[in-house]
Design a protein around this motif. Structure first.
Motif, PDB file in Angstrom:
ATOM      1  N   GLY A   1      85.322  53.452  39.472  1.00 43.11           N
ATOM      2  CA  GLY A   1      85.770  52.879  40.724  1.00 43.11           C
ATOM      3  C   GLY A   1      84.813  53.191  41.855  1.00 43.11           C
ATOM      4  O   GLY A   1      84.484  52.360  42.685  1.00 43.11           O
ATOM      5  N   GLU A   2      84.305  54.430  41.879  1.00 43.70           N
ATOM      6  CA  GLU A   2      83.359  54.816  42.925  1.00 43.70           C
ATOM      7  C   GLU A   2      82.038  54.068  42.762  1.00 43.70           C
ATOM      8  O   GLU A   2      81.419  53.651  43.739  1.00 43.70           O
ATOM      9  CB  GLU A   2      83.151  56.324  42.875  1.00 43.70           C
ATOM     10  CG  GLU A   2      82.299  56.857  44.035  1.00 43.70           C
ATOM     11  CD  GLU A   2      82.250  58.369  44.024  1.00 43.70           C
ATOM     12  OE1 GLU A   2      81.469  58.922  44.817  1.00 43.70           O
ATOM     13  OE2 GLU A   2      82.977  58.996  43.224  1.00 43.70           O
ATOM     14  N   MET A   3      81.578  53.897  41.517  1.00 42.23           N
ATOM     15  CA  MET A   3      80.335  53.151  41.287  1.00 42.23           C
ATOM     16  C   MET A   3      80.477  51.701  41.742  1.00 42.23           C
ATOM     17  O   MET A   3      79.545  51.120  42.314  1.00 42.23           O
ATOM     18  CB  MET A   3      79.970  53.200  39.797  1.00 42.23           C
ATOM     19  CG  MET A   3      79.479  54.558  39.324  1.00 42.23           C
ATOM     20  SD  MET A   3      79.041  54.523  37.578  1.00 42.23           S
ATOM     21  CE  MET A   3      77.802  53.271  37.543  1.00 42.23           C
ATOM     22  N   MET A   4      81.639  51.116  41.489  1.00 44.73           N
ATOM     23  CA  MET A   4      81.845  49.736  41.926  1.00 44.73           C
ATOM     24  C   MET A   4      81.793  49.613  43.447  1.00 44.73           C
ATOM     25  O   MET A   4      81.305  48.624  43.996  1.00 44.73           O
ATOM     26  CB  MET A   4      83.186  49.221  41.402  1.00 44.73           C
ATOM     27  CG  MET A   4      83.231  49.050  39.893  1.00 44.73           C
ATOM     28  SD  MET A   4      82.009  47.857  39.293  1.00 44.73           S
ATOM     29  CE  MET A   4      82.653  46.360  40.008  1.00 44.73           C
ATOM     30  N   GLN A   5      82.310  50.638  44.120  1.00 45.18           N
ATOM     31  CA  GLN A   5      82.237  50.622  45.586  1.00 45.18           C
ATOM     32  C   GLN A   5      80.794  50.647  46.058  1.00 45.18           C
ATOM     33  O   GLN A   5      80.391  49.883  46.946  1.00 45.18           O
ATOM     34  CB  GLN A   5      83.015  51.797  46.156  1.00 45.18           C
ATOM     35  CG  GLN A   5      84.528  51.693  45.953  1.00 45.18           C
ATOM     36  CD  GLN A   5      85.250  52.892  46.516  1.00 45.18           C
ATOM     37  OE1 GLN A   5      84.634  53.799  47.071  1.00 45.18           O
ATOM     38  NE2 GLN A   5      86.562  52.902  46.354  1.00 45.18           N
ATOM     39  N   TRP A   6      79.972  51.563  45.457  1.00 41.92           N
ATOM     40  CA  TRP A   6      78.565  51.623  45.849  1.00 41.92           C
ATOM     41  C   TRP A   6      77.844  50.309  45.526  1.00 41.92           C
ATOM     42  O   TRP A   6      77.012  49.835  46.300  1.00 41.92           O
ATOM     43  CB  TRP A   6      77.870  52.796  45.151  1.00 41.92           C
ATOM     44  CG  TRP A   6      78.176  54.119  45.797  1.00 41.92           C
ATOM     45  CD1 TRP A   6      79.001  55.071  45.352  1.00 41.92           C
ATOM     46  CD2 TRP A   6      77.644  54.572  47.041  1.00 41.92           C
ATOM     47  NE1 TRP A   6      79.053  56.134  46.235  1.00 41.92           N
ATOM     48  CE2 TRP A   6      78.209  55.848  47.287  1.00 41.92           C
ATOM     49  CE3 TRP A   6      76.743  54.045  47.969  1.00 41.92           C
ATOM     50  CZ2 TRP A   6      77.913  56.596  48.418  1.00 41.92           C
ATOM     51  CZ3 TRP A   6      76.446  54.806  49.095  1.00 41.92           C
ATOM     52  CH2 TRP A   6      77.042  56.061  49.315  1.00 41.92           C
ATOM     53  N   LEU A   7      78.163  49.737  44.348  1.00 49.87           N
ATOM     54  CA  LEU A   7      77.552  48.465  43.990  1.00 49.87           C
ATOM     55  C   LEU A   7      77.933  47.368  44.982  1.00 49.87           C
ATOM     56  O   LEU A   7      77.112  46.523  45.341  1.00 49.87           O
ATOM     57  CB  LEU A   7      77.986  48.065  42.577  1.00 49.87           C
ATOM     58  CG  LEU A   7      77.371  46.774  42.030  1.00 49.87           C
ATOM     59  CD1 LEU A   7      75.856  46.874  41.958  1.00 49.87           C
ATOM     60  CD2 LEU A   7      77.945  46.453  40.648  1.00 49.87           C
ATOM     61  N   PHE A   8      79.177  47.384  45.448  1.00 55.42           N
ATOM     62  CA  PHE A   8      79.626  46.404  46.439  1.00 55.42           C
ATOM     63  C   PHE A   8      78.798  46.526  47.724  1.00 55.42           C
ATOM     64  O   PHE A   8      78.351  45.532  48.297  1.00 55.42           O
ATOM     65  CB  PHE A   8      81.110  46.622  46.731  1.00 55.42           C
ATOM     66  CG  PHE A   8      81.627  45.807  47.880  1.00 55.42           C
ATOM     67  CD1 PHE A   8      81.875  44.454  47.738  1.00 55.42           C
ATOM     68  CD2 PHE A   8      81.838  46.394  49.130  1.00 55.42           C
ATOM     69  CE1 PHE A   8      82.343  43.698  48.799  1.00 55.42           C
ATOM     70  CE2 PHE A   8      82.292  45.646  50.189  1.00 55.42           C
ATOM     71  CZ  PHE A   8      82.553  44.299  50.021  1.00 55.42           C
ATOM     72  N   TYR A   9      78.570  47.769  48.195  1.00 55.58           N
ATOM     73  CA  TYR A   9      77.771  47.970  49.414  1.00 55.58           C
ATOM     74  C   TYR A   9      76.343  47.471  49.232  1.00 55.58           C
ATOM     75  O   TYR A   9      75.739  46.877  50.131  1.00 55.58           O
ATOM     76  CB  TYR A   9      77.771  49.441  49.805  1.00 55.58           C
ATOM     77  CG  TYR A   9      79.113  49.954  50.250  1.00 55.58           C
ATOM     78  CD1 TYR A   9      79.925  49.180  51.069  1.00 55.58           C
ATOM     79  CD2 TYR A   9      79.591  51.201  49.848  1.00 55.58           C
ATOM     80  CE1 TYR A   9      81.165  49.632  51.476  1.00 55.58           C
ATOM     81  CE2 TYR A   9      80.835  51.664  50.252  1.00 55.58           C
ATOM     82  CZ  TYR A   9      81.619  50.876  51.058  1.00 55.58           C
ATOM     83  OH  TYR A   9      82.842  51.326  51.465  1.00 55.58           O
ATOM     84  N   VAL A  10      75.768  47.733  48.020  1.00 53.08           N
ATOM     85  CA  VAL A  10      74.390  47.292  47.775  1.00 53.08           C
ATOM     86  C   VAL A  10      74.313  45.760  47.799  1.00 53.08           C
ATOM     87  O   VAL A  10      73.402  45.167  48.408  1.00 53.08           O
ATOM     88  CB  VAL A  10      73.895  47.839  46.422  1.00 53.08           C
ATOM     89  CG1 VAL A  10      72.543  47.221  46.055  1.00 53.08           C
ATOM     90  CG2 VAL A  10      73.764  49.356  46.487  1.00 53.08           C
ATOM     91  N   VAL A  11      75.282  45.086  47.151  1.00 56.25           N
ATOM     92  CA  VAL A  11      75.281  43.624  47.116  1.00 56.25           C
ATOM     93  C   VAL A  11      75.435  43.043  48.515  1.00 56.25           C
ATOM     94  O   VAL A  11      74.748  42.089  48.899  1.00 56.25           O
ATOM     95  CB  VAL A  11      76.398  43.110  46.181  1.00 56.25           C
ATOM     96  CG1 VAL A  11      76.552  41.598  46.295  1.00 56.25           C
ATOM     97  CG2 VAL A  11      76.101  43.495  44.738  1.00 56.25           C
TER      98      VAL A  11
END
Length: 613
Positions: free
Chosen positions: A451-461
């Motif tokens: 879940g935390e990785m998905m959040q970081w990926l969302f910010y990068v996108v």
């Protein structure tokens, strides 16, 4: 196919053929001309089955007969969805010169076709006096009907292009309607109008009237202008005193003319120019209504009538809703009046009155009706009386208050269905459902690392998307700053818009206007596409630049020939060209498409032998 369907089919074909071949007579003439101008009156016979006779005309008052009749024949052919149709029109043109200002009636004319007599209806013609400045100094001032004075070297003055707010009355009562018109006056033809800031109607209720943007001549201070009513609203003042309507701001695109040298000599070419214009401020004196006002006055001002009825499906019963419908019809401030109240017995439960207003602008106020629904629910059986109401309004004709008495009702309430009523704290409460008690459970949620990785990926996108959008936006700003590039990209769009105007002129059989719009589309398109300034726009430059662009020489020849044909038809009125107007329009669209589909040549850079040691 059954016999009945076959008969229907044959009858439909015969009816459509008869309608298509119906012989009609119509007249084309201007509604306004200027004193001293020449104008044409054209009588058109559509689908003649025989050679028509010439119309027998009488002299027009205030006009001098110049020439006529000039006979013309036009034919058109169309094929739509496999259905072909052909139309032939024979025209008789009479030329007159307006001698004296005034209102003239063009009388009815008769034509005999195939033994049948056709006639036209009389037409109204208004002859306006010439500009006051035109008689003293013809070339020193711009005149609305003379393109020779509408040249590009003249600045557009405030007395040649302005917008005025006009009120239908200088003074009204509070809640009395008034018409506010916003009119554009121009010495030049108007191509486009964009509203930047709308006028503010502070202190008014406003209802806008939908209007087509149609121009006509109007004389102001001895000068003739193209007049366009760009907005009309019915205003109902909500307060007294001197109310002011703030001015609006508009961008007006007008047409001026510049002189260009062609193979036929010097000619006028239209050039568009955008001017920012502000309107004046409109003022209105609002008078308070007479005092003392009646106690039951509901704020209605105008002329009204009132009807009422009881609406109930099964009679009036306990615990069942019934409705009294009150309809207020008339002319006045229907949207701001207050509905009267009926006197209901204490044994009735009442709902808030529901109001529906159906009113449209008419004249200087609103015309329509107000429907008010008073819904009630009897709680006891017996005989009851609903007291009547009084509708008091201010009558504009008599300038005094008038009262309409609305009768009440005698109701015999029968027993209805039982009501689901709950008594709580000695008060009657309806529709209360019992609370449902459920155990309170606390759940523990364990969040994984994904879940935390998905959040970081969302910010990068999101960040990458922002960078891409910023890059595209900066590139678009850079492209827009390049005026030459934007003209080249928008050349096809501008040409299509001008050709649409030419097509409307083609459908209306306006020959001069059609060729004028077609020439404007062609000259403007090649000037924008090839980045040629207007001052250097001629046939040689167009030919050379199109060949350098990559256009085939045969296409270039066709383009030049089409421009020559259009100018010949436009400026040599009595001449005939090989192409019909339909063919000219189709040819213009085809040639522009060919240029658009041509891949531009890459400019080869000269090879440089020099080198540095």
């Amino acid at each position: 196919m059954s016999i009945r369907r076959l008969i229907y089919f044959i009858v439909a074909i015969i009816a459509s053929t008869a309608m298509a071949d119906a012989v009609t007579l119509r007249v084309e003439a201007p509604s306004q001309v200027i004193e001293g101008q020449k104008f044409n009156v054209k009588y058109c016979v559509d689908n003649p089955n025989d050679s028509p006779s010439e119309p027998k005309l009488s002299d027009l008052p205030n006009c001098k007969f110049i020439f006529g009749p000039g006979r013309s024949t036009e034919s058109s052919y169309s094929n739509f969805n496999g259905k072909t149709s052909q139309r032939t029109t024979i025209g008789f043109v009479y030329t007159y010169k307006a001698i004296k200002a005034g209102k003239v009636t063009i009388p009815s004319a008769k034509v005999i076709v195939g033994g049948k007599t056709l006639s036209t209806k009389p037409l109204a013609l208004e002859i306006l006096p010439p500009d006051r400045s035109a008689s003293s100094a013809p070339n020193s001032s711009v005149q609305a009907y003379d393109i020779n004075t509408q040249t590009t070297d003249r600045p557009v003055g405030g007395d040649e292009l302005f917008i005025r707010i006009q009120m239908s009355k200088p003074s009204v009562y509070e809640q009395e309607g008034v018409v506010c018109s916003i009119k554009l006056y121009s010495k030049y033809q108007v191509q486009k109008l964009v509203t930047n800031v709308q006028p503010a109607y502070n202190g008014f209720l406003a209802d806008e009237v939908q209007l087509p943007l149609q121009g006509h001549f109007e004389s102001v201070g001895g000068e003739n202008f193209y007049c366009y009513e760009i907005k009309r609203s019915v205003l109902i003042p909500q307060q007294t005193g001197h109310l002011e309507i703030n001015s609006g701001s508009y961008d007006v695109t007008i047409v001026q003319f510049e002189t260009i040298r062609t193979g036929f000599g010097l000619m006028r070419s239209p050039v568009e120019k955008t001017v920012k214009v502000n309107s004046n401020k409109g003022t209105l004196n609002v008078i308070p209504l007479p005092t003392p006002k009646p106690a039951d006055f509901c704020g209605a001002v105008g002329r009204f009538s009132v009807t009422r009825q009881l609406v109930s499906n099964k009679g009036v019963r306990t615990n069942e809703a019934a409705t009294i419908k009150l309809t207020i019809s008339g002319y006045g401030n229907l949207k701001s009046l207050t509905a009267p109240k009926f006197d209901f017995p204490a044994q009735f439960d009442l709902y808030d009155a529901q109001t529906v207003v159906t009113a449209n602008p008419s004249g200087d106020s609103l015309d329509g009706k107000v429907e008010v629904d008073y819904t009630f629910v009897p709680q006891s059986v017996g005989k009851f009386t609903v007291g009547g109401a009084r509708f008091v309004y201010f009558d504009l004709d008599s300038k005094e208050y008038k009262t309409i008495v609305v009768d009440g009702f005698n109701l015999d309430v029968a027993k209805g269905a039982a009501s689901n009523v709950v008594k709580y704290n000695n008060e009657m409460m309806k529709d209360i459902l019992p609370l449902i008690a459920t155990p309170f459970v606390v759940e523990v949620c364990y969040e994984s690392i994904f879940g935390e990785m998905m959040q970081w990926l969302f910010y990068v996108v999101v960040t990458l998307a922002f960078v891409v959008v910023a890059f595209v936006y900066r590139k678009r700003l850079k492209d827009r700053a390049n005026i030459t590039l934007m003209r080249r990209k928008g050349a096809n769009k501008v040409a299509r818009r001008r050709l649409k105007r030419a097509k409307r002129c083609l459908q209306k059989k306006l020959k001069d206007k059609f060729y004028e719009e077609t020439l404007s589309a062609l000259w403007g398109y090649f000037g924008d596409k090839l980045s040629i300034p207007v001052s250097e726009l001629n046939r040689d430059n167009i030919s050379d630049n199109m060949l350098d662009y990559g256009v085939e020489s045969m296409v270039v020849t066709d383009i030049i020939n089409l421009i020559d044909d259009c100018e010949f038809a436009r400026y040599a009125q009595s001449a005939e060209i090989s192409l019909s107007m339909d063919d000219v329009y189709a040819r213009a669209c085809e040639l522009i498409n060919k240029v658009e589909n041509t891949k531009r040549k890459k400019i080869e850079q000269p090879y440089n032998n020099d080198f540095q040691e």
